[in-house]
Design an enzyme around this catalytic site. Structure first.
Site, PDB file in Angstrom:
ATOM      1  N   HIS B 217       0.809  -1.218   0.000  1.00  0.00           N
ATOM      2  CA  HIS B 217       0.000   0.000   0.000  1.00  0.00           C
ATOM      3  C   HIS B 217       0.840   1.265   0.000  1.00  0.00           C
ATOM      4  CE1 HIS B 217      -3.581   2.143  -0.435  1.00  0.00           C
ATOM      5  NE2 HIS B 217      -3.200   2.976   0.495  1.00  0.00           N
ATOM      6  N   TYR B 221       1.841   5.434  -2.176  1.00  0.00           N
ATOM      7  CA  TYR B 221       2.117   6.803  -1.742  1.00  0.00           C
ATOM      8  C   TYR B 221       3.513   7.252  -2.158  1.00  0.00           C
ATOM      9  CZ  TYR B 221      -2.370   6.837   0.330  1.00  0.00           C
ATOM     10  OH  TYR B 221      -3.719   6.809   0.470  1.00  0.00           O
ATOM     11  N   HIS B 368      -9.620   1.077 -10.716  1.00  0.00           N
ATOM     12  CA  HIS B 368      -9.275   1.959  -9.604  1.00  0.00           C
ATOM     13  C   HIS B 368      -7.798   2.366  -9.635  1.00  0.00           C
ATOM     14  CE1 HIS B 368      -8.604   3.586  -5.657  1.00  0.00           C
ATOM     15  NE2 HIS B 368      -7.694   2.660  -5.446  1.00  0.00           N
ATOM     16  N   PHE B 369      -6.904   1.373  -9.730  1.00  0.00           N
ATOM     17  CA  PHE B 369      -5.499   1.788  -9.594  1.00  0.00           C
ATOM     18  C   PHE B 369      -4.962   2.447 -10.857  1.00  0.00           C
ATOM     19  CE2 PHE B 369      -4.655  -2.825 -10.464  1.00  0.00           C
ATOM     20  CZ  PHE B 369      -3.856  -2.695 -11.572  1.00  0.00           C
ATOM     21  N   HIS B 370      -5.613   2.191 -12.000  1.00  0.00           N
ATOM     22  CA  HIS B 370      -5.190   2.961 -13.173  1.00  0.00           C
ATOM     23  C   HIS B 370      -5.580   4.438 -13.013  1.00  0.00           C
ATOM     24  CE1 HIS B 370      -4.065  -0.781 -15.141  1.00  0.00           C
ATOM     25  NE2 HIS B 370      -3.449  -0.062 -16.058  1.00  0.00           N
ATOM     26  N   ARG B 431     -10.261  -9.665 -13.002  1.00  0.00           N
ATOM     27  CA  ARG B 431      -9.063  -9.052 -13.559  1.00  0.00           C
ATOM     28  C   ARG B 431      -8.119 -10.188 -13.961  1.00  0.00           C
ATOM     29  NH1 ARG B 431      -5.773  -6.846  -8.242  1.00  0.00           N
ATOM     30  NH2 ARG B 431      -4.229  -6.251  -9.788  1.00  0.00           N
ATOM     31  N   ARG B 432      -7.037  -9.854 -14.654  1.00  0.00           N
ATOM     32  CA  ARG B 432      -6.000 -10.829 -14.991  1.00  0.00           C
ATOM     33  C   ARG B 432      -6.523 -12.075 -15.705  1.00  0.00           C
ATOM     34  NH1 ARG B 432      -3.162  -9.859  -9.248  1.00  0.00           N
ATOM     35  NH2 ARG B 432      -1.579  -8.414  -9.920  1.00  0.00           N
TER      36      ARG B 432
END
Lengths: 159, 539
Positions: B217, B221, B368-370, B431-432
């Site tokens: 995580h 950041y 989300h993470f894209h 996903r994947r």
């Protein structure tokens, strides 16, 4: 130190919101007892087929004395075994699942029924299906070149 | 032509980052094509999973680490107005990291490390892949220590002075990285590397995943903080405004640094080997780490409003139109905040202890993470490149117009790609997967969304090509510019910055204890109970 009045207001507003969200989720968890699968139970994956619980003859759906249902599954390259399970609607279902090889996982589109399956550990999921119908367990964790083909059927029948 | 100190070190890091970035972009386009299934002959699982693994490792580890190192050296040289002490130290880190990258890349591209960005034991990759990944991390530690060293040297030479926000945040990020990268390094050195070499027979998958979650995580950041620093220290200045509040910016950065490390277990909500209580504790931290991001949004928008009002904007909204959106870095700042808002909402769903079951490992997560990483963070890396390239090379940016087009295309492409992905996730698409050979009823409603994904992917590729083209042409530009850099001014400068907001001694001790509380027992439990390791598997 100088913090502007407007900014102080924003800090309070967002902090209260974050704690309120924590409170709501904490309420669901602690009061309504909604938890992700977290049973911390180990098993020797290389000897799964010899174990009492996960040997081939013990897999599938079993009715318990109290009316609830226990489902025992094995997730292995590239399927869930047995490949078609039938469970009654509106009945407490306990699913126990383990992997003899690599990582797997499943979710069922249309239901919030999901877990990861980690070799070396048993996953336990509790559910109650509100509606009848045909559903599908899709493997959702990369498990090898045949990963896309790993899915199976779940039928929810009338009680 | 004036030459910036450290020019070669900064540019070497940046060009490694963006060269690999371009490779990963092409792989990304191949992946959306494969998943959409428009060319059935291209649906080859070996290729797809090798490609996803390479795309993820490059974007997550290579692009970021090198760009952040380049960013850090630029920040240190310019905000502190000092030369890099012992430049060879920085070059050593660079060469170690590059060697590691080439080792890992050769294994990835030859299909011997198709184990995904998160390593996925008990799938086994070639030992050179793990060793390469570890070297990349070790190389970056040289940079992290260099940053801390430079700040301390400056403080000694300028007693009582406030460390400029750009450098303060860079050092916060360096310390965060030293703590967070320890998890993955331990996993590689004690589990994966000896196991792949055959020195140990089995690994405990639960322990491996727990260690990776420690990194997983806060690494986000590590990628995001440079973007925030551009928002704090460069965007308001370029827009003609001021930083609204220096103290709050520092408090936000410190919160990000301290809170973000011991909350990684929200990646393990659906894993059975950690107990519910620990997951709940990590959820509280996860929701709290949203706060510094919300504070950042306020400070940055306030800085833009100051700029708009100074430029003559009136009324509650009039200032918005007076902000100089024609400057790439200012435009990127706004687009980045918009993507952060969308992505942040999705993130709250993922962070929710119970709601997460609905989206875990679906395409929602990829969406989300894209949005947060490839959108919010990377658009600021572009913006930073446009800002710093002329200063470092002494040559004017080849084309501001192309730069503005490129940023818009990245924004539009990212939304065209990720909004359908969120929707596909809600429909239940995992996903994947390299293809979706599921019954028709499962695939209902997917086709249109997959078209969106494909178009989005192509737009992003066009944008990436424009970006690289513009930078390359800048090197050949004959128009010179001066490499002047000025630190951002604050609306109400603090007369004397409190020591707690001007250094990291106390905070470093605090992270250390928080880390022990958050991860101590969850790691220790694997040594207290009887666990069963797993032998390596090929794909």
């Amino acid at each position: 130190m100088h913090i502007d009045k407007l900014e102080k207001f924003w800090i309070w507003l967002t902090t209260i919101t974050a704690f309120a969200a924590t409170g709501v989720l904490g309420f669901y968890a602690l009061h309504l007892n909604i938890h992700p699968p977290s049973n911390v139970e180990t098993i020797d994956s290389s000897r799964l087929h010899l174990s009492k619980e996960f040997n081939e003859n013990n897999l599938g759906v079993k009715k318990n004395a109290d009316g609830s249902v226990t489902v025992t599954l094995v997730a292995a390259r590239y399927g869930f075994f047995p490949s078609h399970i039938k469970v009654p609607a509106n009945t407490p279902v306990k699913l126990r699942i383990a992997s003899p090889d690599v990582l797997h996982g499943f979710h069922v589109p249309g239901l919030n029924f999901a877990t990861m399956v980690i070799p070396g550990y048993v996953s336990e999921v509790h559910a109650k299906f509100p509606k009848t119908g045909e559903f599908f367990l899709l493997c959702n964790e990369f498990c090898g070149l045949g990963h896309d083909h790993m899915w199976s059927k779940l039928t929810v029948t009338n009680k | 032509m004036e030459k910036m100190h450290g020019k070669n070190l900064i540019l070497a890091n940046m060009w490694v980052a963006f060269t690999f970035f371009m490779v990963a972009i092409l792989l990304g386009v191949f992946q959306v094509l494969s998943r959409a299934g428009y060319v059935p002959g291209l649906q080859i699982p070996e290729l797809y999973f090798g490609s996803v693994s390479t795309h993820g490792v490059i974007m997550g580890f290579v692009l970021t680490t090198f760009a952040i190192m380049g960013f850090g050296y630029f920040a240190a040289v310019n905000s502190l107005k000092m030369n890099i002490p012992h430049k060879w130290f920085g070059w050593t880190g660079f060469i170690i990291a590059l060697t590691g990258t080439l080792m890992a890349a050769s294994m990835l591209l030859s299909g011997q490390a198709s184990v995904m960005y998160t390593f996925y034991p008990p799938l086994k990759a070639h030992p050179l892949f793990y060793a390469g990944a570890a070297l990349l991390v070790v190389g970056s530690w040289f940079w992290a220590f260099h940053m801390i060293w430079m700040m301390n040297k400056w403080k000694k030479e300028n007693p009582g002075e406030t460390v400029p926000i750009l450098m303060f945040g860079t050092v916060a990020n360096a310390i965060l990285w030293l703590f967070t990268s320890l998890g993955v390094t331990l996993e590689i050195l004690f589990l994966l590397l000896p196991w792949s070499l055959g020195w140990i027979e089995t690994v405990d998958v639960g322990l491996g995943r727990t260690l990776f979650s420690w990194t997983l995580h806060a690494i986000v950041y590590f990628w995001l903080i440079p973007a925030y620093l551009v928002l704090y220290a460069i965007v308001p200045k370029e827009a003609g405004g001021k930083l609204f509040c220096d103290e709050m910016a520092r408090i936000s950065l410190i919160m990000l640094m301290v809170i973000s490390v011991p909350i990684g277990m929200h990646h393990l909500y659906m894993d059975p080997f950690q107990a519910a209580g620990w997951k709940l504790v990590h959820m509280v931290g996860t929701l709290l780490v949203a706060l510094p991001t919300l504070f950042t949004g306020f400070t940055v928008l306030a800085g833009l409003e100051i700029a708009g009002r100074l430029a003559g904007g009136r009324g509650p909204f009039g200032w918005f139109f007076a902000v100089p959106w024609g400057k790439p870095v200012v435009l990127a700042g706004m687009l980045s905040l918009l993507m952060l808002t969308f992505g942040g909402f999705g993130g709250l769903v993922n962070a929710s202890y119970s709601l997460n079951a609905l989206v875990h490992n679906t395409q929602w997560i990829t969406g989300h993470f894209h949005l947060i990483f490839a959108g919010t963070s990377i658009i600021m890396y572009f913006a930073f490149a446009y800002y710093m390239w002329p200063k470092v090379t002494g040559k004017e940016l080849f084309s501001t117009k192309i730069a503005l087009w490129q940023l818009w295309l990245w924004f539009i492409g990212m939304l065209t790609l990720t909004l359908p992905w969120h929707y596909l996730g809600m429909l239940g698409q995992p996903r994947r997967i390299s293809s979706s050979p599921y019954p028709e009823v499962v695939r209902e409603g997917w086709a249109l969304q997959e078209l969106g994904m494909f178009i989005g992917g192509v737009i992003l590729m066009v944008s990436a090509v424009l970006f690289i083209y513009n930078l390359l042409r800048t090197h050949g530009n004959t128009i010179s510019v001066a490499p002047a850099f000025n630190n951002v001014e604050c609306l109400n400068p603090a007369a004397r910055m409190p020591a707690l907001l001007n250094g990291f001694g106390f905070w470093t001790v605090l992270i250390f204890f928080y880390l022990i509380v958050g991860y101590g027992y969850p790691v220790l439990q694997f040594f207290l109970m009887e666990t069963h390791g797993v032998e390596p598997w090929g794909i």
